[in-house]
Design an enzyme around this catalytic site. Structure first.
Site, PDB file in Angstrom:
ATOM      1  N   TYR A 185      -9.039   6.951   6.708  1.00 18.63           N
ATOM      2  CA  TYR A 185     -10.091   7.124   7.709  1.00 18.63           C
ATOM      3  C   TYR A 185     -10.171   8.565   8.223  1.00 18.63           C
ATOM      4  O   TYR A 185     -11.190   8.963   8.793  1.00 18.63           O
ATOM      5  CB  TYR A 185      -9.901   6.144   8.872  1.00 18.63           C
ATOM      6  CG  TYR A 185     -10.169   4.706   8.476  1.00 18.63           C
ATOM      7  CD1 TYR A 185     -10.923   4.403   7.342  1.00 18.63           C
ATOM      8  CD2 TYR A 185      -9.681   3.649   9.218  1.00 18.63           C
ATOM      9  CE1 TYR A 185     -11.168   3.092   6.977  1.00 18.63           C
ATOM     10  CE2 TYR A 185      -9.924   2.329   8.860  1.00 18.63           C
ATOM     11  CZ  TYR A 185     -10.666   2.066   7.735  1.00 18.63           C
ATOM     12  OH  TYR A 185     -10.908   0.765   7.379  1.00 18.63           O
TER      13      TYR A 185
ATOM     14  N   LYS B  79       2.138   0.590   0.402  1.00 14.01           N
ATOM     15  CA  LYS B  79       1.919   0.459  -1.040  1.00 14.01           C
ATOM     16  C   LYS B  79       2.532   1.705  -1.700  1.00 14.01           C
ATOM     17  O   LYS B  79       1.867   2.440  -2.436  1.00 14.01           O
ATOM     18  CB  LYS B  79       0.410   0.338  -1.299  1.00 14.01           C
ATOM     19  CG  LYS B  79       0.039  -0.030  -2.708  1.00 14.01           C
ATOM     20  CD  LYS B  79       0.213  -1.498  -3.019  1.00 14.01           C
ATOM     21  CE  LYS B  79      -0.145  -1.747  -4.485  1.00 14.01           C
ATOM     22  NZ  LYS B  79       0.159  -3.096  -4.938  1.00 14.01           N
TER      23      LYS B  79
ATOM     24  N   ASP C 235      -0.247  -5.807  -0.627  1.00 17.53           N
ATOM     25  CA  ASP C 235      -0.904  -6.909  -1.329  1.00 17.53           C
ATOM     26  C   ASP C 235      -0.068  -8.189  -1.221  1.00 17.53           C
ATOM     27  O   ASP C 235      -0.593  -9.266  -0.944  1.00 17.53           O
ATOM     28  CB  ASP C 235      -1.196  -6.543  -2.793  1.00 17.53           C
ATOM     29  CG  ASP C 235      -0.033  -5.859  -3.488  1.00 17.53           C
ATOM     30  OD1 ASP C 235       0.990  -5.580  -2.830  1.00 17.53           O
ATOM     31  OD2 ASP C 235      -0.145  -5.601  -4.696  1.00 17.53           O
TER      32      ASP C 235
ATOM     33  N   ASP D 107      -6.144  -2.304   9.429  1.00 11.67           N
ATOM     34  CA  ASP D 107      -7.493  -2.759   9.743  1.00 11.67           C
ATOM     35  C   ASP D 107      -7.787  -4.069   9.015  1.00 11.67           C
ATOM     36  O   ASP D 107      -8.186  -5.075   9.608  1.00 11.67           O
ATOM     37  CB  ASP D 107      -8.481  -1.659   9.303  1.00 11.67           C
ATOM     38  CG  ASP D 107      -9.884  -1.893   9.821  1.00 11.67           C
ATOM     39  OD1 ASP D 107     -10.067  -2.797  10.658  1.00 11.67           O
ATOM     40  OD2 ASP D 107     -10.791  -1.162   9.381  1.00 11.67           O
TER      41      ASP D 107
ATOM     42  N   ASP E 289      -7.498  -8.218  10.490  1.00 14.12           N
ATOM     43  CA  ASP E 289      -8.667  -9.106  10.434  1.00 14.12           C
ATOM     44  C   ASP E 289      -8.334 -10.381   9.664  1.00 14.12           C
ATOM     45  O   ASP E 289      -8.789 -11.466  10.009  1.00 14.12           O
ATOM     46  CB  ASP E 289      -9.854  -8.403   9.747  1.00 14.12           C
ATOM     47  CG  ASP E 289     -10.831  -7.810  10.751  1.00 14.12           C
ATOM     48  OD1 ASP E 289     -10.368  -7.361  11.826  1.00 14.12           O
ATOM     49  OD2 ASP E 289     -12.044  -7.804  10.475  1.00 14.12           O
TER      50      ASP E 289
END
Ligand code: ATP
Ligand code: MG
Length: 326
Positions: free
Chosen positions: A120, A167, A199, A223, A227
């Site tokens: 971001y 990751k 993952d 993020d 969610d």
């Protein structure tokens, strides 16, 4: 001691749930001074600016900010506001409540999401007709600051430790740095950690959320995964969040303006009131914060409830019930 609180209702149901949360704050025996300011679509339509300078200045100087929601202008409002409070971590609890329909009612975790960098903060470029690129930024300093916060969080809340999600097997340089720095700080502080690839985390949290408690993530992963966890506990309508900086904080519900029900007086105020509880705790009033949370939990369980939870009560009725329980 008086605490200056910026109150920015914004648009849609933000204008209904934010006053509800202020009502709850007013019921506490804490000396707050509230300063209301505009932001969002409505003020943009009027003045051409989604985030008027006085609103930005107010957030940058208040002890804490309570924010509702903004419509199409959300990114123009919330990103600068997070910057105004110098927020480096986004705290997002995902807790299922008794009596509320949830995919995984046993879920009770909290995400500590890096809030300033990763993809971001990255620079996007169009190199040619065919190729676009993005640079991902991970710094030692931001990773360290997040890790210190996570250690404090674990110690203050008597948690067993935290899980580092990353990751680093693929993004060896950036997530490698993130993982190594966070683990090193935790080691120095004597805080236990484990790590899970992002993952694998997505699968494991769906199948068995109880194996996680405090989860520390880079920006994008935090993020998306928070969610995902919101889905496990019954959707966005009940979830609070905090954007925490070194001196100030910005507290907001995870949900948006809910244009489909805005203006009807039936928005569920729980997410914003729970965000207000986080604000109260941020200012150091742990008992008052816990009291607000308990009043919300009891009201969710016993009612009255707004229509999104199958009830027929209004925002005002639910807010009054929460204030009564306080
Ligand atoms: P925005 O673009 O502002 O995010 P949205 O259309 O994505 O708006 P959300 O606010 O994210 O809407 O809400 C998604 C759905 O959840 C809507 O159907 C909305 O009515 C419902 N919802 C969200 N928050 C609440 C709330 N506090 N009370 C009741 N329903 C809610
Ligand atoms: Mg939305």
């Amino acid at each position: 001691m008086t605490h200056d609180i910026a109150v920015i209702p914004g648009d849609g149901i933000g204008t209904e749930v934010t006053p509800a949360a202020v009502e709850v704050l007013e019921a506490l025996e804490i000396d707050f001074e509230f300063h209301e300011a505009d932001a969002g679509d409505a003020v943009k339509a009027e003045t051409g600016e989604a985030l008027p300078e006085e609103t930005d200045d107010l957030a940058a100087s208040a002890d804490a900010t309570l924010f509702g929601a903004a419509g199409d202008t959300a990114a123009d409002v919330i990103l600068p506001l997070r910057e105004a409070v110098d927020s480096f971590v986004n705290v997002r609890p995902a807790t299922a409540y008794p009596g509320i329909d949830a995919v995984r009612p046993e879920t009770d975790l909290v995400f500590l999401r890096e809030n300033t960098e990763g993809v971001y903060a990255g620079h996007e470029d169009r190199l040619s007709e065919d190729v676009s690129t993005l640079t991902r930024v991970v710094t030692e300093s931001a990773s360290r600051r997040l890790a210190e916060f996570a250690c404090d969080y674990v110690e203050d809340g008597a948690h067993d430790g935290f899980t580092i999600v990353h990751k680093a097997n693929v993004m060896r340089e950036t997530d490698g740095r993130f993982r190594d720095t966070v683990a090193e700080v935790a080691d120095e502080r004597g805080v236990a950690t484990d790590e899970v690839l992002m993952d694998a985390f997505a699968t494991r949290v769906c199948l068995d959320p109880e194996q996680f408690d405090v989860v520390v993530c880079p920006n994008l992963a935090g993020d998306v995964l928070s969610d995902l966890a919101a889905g496990l506990v019954g959707g966005l309508g009940l979830l609070p969040s905090a954007n925490v900086g070194p001196e100030r904080g910005l507290f907001e519900p995870v949900h948006g303006t809910a244009p489909d029900i805005a203006g009807e007086g039936i928005a569920n105020p729980a997410a914003t009131i729970l965000s207000a509880a986080m604000l109260v705790e941020f200012l150091g009033y742990d008992e008052a914060g816990a009291a607000v949370r308990e009043a919300v939990e009891a009201t969710l369980e016993e009612g009255p409830r707004t229509p999104d939870l199958g009830g027929d009560a209004s925002t005002d009725e639910v807010t009054a019930a929460i204030v009564d329980r306080l």
